[in-house]
Motif scaffolding. Structure first.
Motif: not given
Ligand SMILES: Cc1ncc(COP(=O)(O)O)c(C=O)c1O
Length: 390
Positions: A102-103, A135, A187, A220, A223, A249
């Protein structure tokens, strides 16, 4: 050496672990080393959309592992193209850029937005507005995007060019906009922030402002996406058309994958050499993702919606639960002052139920294949636990 001892000795401790060594799983049930079973309402934090060891997914992944596990981005292969096609056809987005988490998908989205702005407006238009309590990941840039001070300790200096504005505050957002604004990144339900959905009118105002000023709207959906909220992506329920959606995810169902979905405006922004990652579009991860997307047809998504409503109704009837937020099978329960979410999670673990917290809320992200019968079982355990507390 005992598994817990080995972990203590060799793994860098960036996580607290609960006292369970999981060894195998099937559907919505995980098993520990002593043969105890756990009903899983966490899905590996929203990953195992099809539950543990789904037969079709495991077959596709093993067949791919036995034929072409990895090729790098220098050559063509079938699975990544198939997944990109399915995502584009189902959403109307034009292109997909793959990542591994995700990041990393969010990093790619930020770079894409900045490149678009650079190309069209010059290098002064770089600022990205995000929301307080958001986040977006743990890399230095996605932490800069993350609107929570707690995550910002120790890691200065961050990537410049991020502004955080309070949620659902249109005036604050309008005030933050300037000739430097390149994108707004949100988000739709702040997951890690406590399962807090944004108001639909607010989201639509953001979308309108973005459109008027050619500011890019990045949603984003790491999740909320891949069926979690009862539609393939949650933005469909907000009646907006983002310019960029990030996904991860649930698409992987257990394998690392991320993706950046971009619209027509952005599809030619990146050229070879502008961005890349060795594993992006990995054939094994994509062979699995192809099964996930095939499974998530309209009937499946409707069931997620129905089961999500059912879960919500059950949750609101439990002791100490004041309110239930979220959409589909992404639910957060607001507890009264007599109980702490983490104590509930620990007590549930003892009784064979895995659930999550999100800040001071209880959070549930079960596998999307969970049945109503399994939701009932989970609620029975949760009721027992909550009844003895406070
Ligand atoms: C909305 C959101 N963005 C980004 C991330 C980061 O994802 P990752 O842990 O796969 O890097 C998360 C992880 O919980 C998330 O909930």
């Amino acid at each position: 050496m005992d598994i817990k001892e080995q972990d203590q000795m060799y793994i860098a401790h960036t996580y607290h672990r609960f006292d369970a060594v999981l060894t195998k799983g099937s559907h919505c049930i995980a098993m520990d080393a002593d043969g105890k079973s756990y009903l899983d309402m966490t899905a590996g934090i929203g990953v195992n959309a099809l539950g543990y060891a789904d037969k079709e997914w495991a077959k596709a992944v093993s067949e791919q592992a036995n034929t072409l596990p990895h090729v790098s981005n220098l050559y063509y292969s079938q699975p990544d193209g198939d997944v990109a096609k399915m995502l584009c056809e189902r959403t109307g987005f034009k292109k997909v850029m793959f990542a591994n988490s995700g990041a990393e998908a969010n990093e790619g989205a930020i770079k894409l937005a900045r490149k678009y702005s650079y190309d069209h407006y010059g290098k002064e238009r770089y600022e990205i507005i995000t929301l307080v309590n958001s986040f977006h990941g743990r890399t230095i840039t996605t932490l800069a995007a993350t609107g929570q001070a707690a995550f910002h300790q120790y890691f200065d200096p961050f990537t410049p060019g991020f502004l955080h504005v309070p949620v659902n505050d249109e005036a604050a957002l309008k005030q933050a906009l300037s000739k430097h604004t390149c994108a707004i990144m949100i988000e739709l339900i702040q997951g890690e922030g406590g399962v807090l959905p944004l108001a639909k009118a607010y989201v639509q105002t953001i979308a309108k402002l973005c459109k008027q000023q050619d500011i890019l709207l990045i949603v984003d959906e790491v999740q909320t996406g891949v069926g979690r909220c009862g539609t393939l992506y949650a933005y469909e329920q907000y009646d907006i058309q983002p310019d960029i959606v990030t996904t991860a995810k649930g698409l992987g169902n257990g394998l690392p994958i991320g993706g950046v979905l971009m619209n027509e405006k952005l599809q030619d922004t990146f050229h070879p050499g502008d961005h890349g990652t060795t594993f992006g579009g990995n054939p094994i991860a994509c062979a699995g993702a192809r099964v996930v997307l095939q499974r998530l047809d309209a009937d499946f998504l409707q069931e997620v919606m129905d089961k999500g409503e059912y879960l919500k109704q059950q949750l609101v009837s439990l002791p100490h639960i004041k309110a239930v937020n979220g959409l589909g099978l992404m639910r957060g329960a607001v507890l009264d002052e007599h109980v702490q979410a983490v104590d509930v999670v620990k007590a549930c673990l003892q009784k064979g139920l895995l659930i999550l917290t999100a800040k001071d809320k209880l959070r549930m992200l079960p596998p999307l294949v969970i049945t109503k019968g399994e939701i009932d079982q989970a609620m029975t355990i949760l009721r027992e636990v909550l009844s003895t507390m406070g």
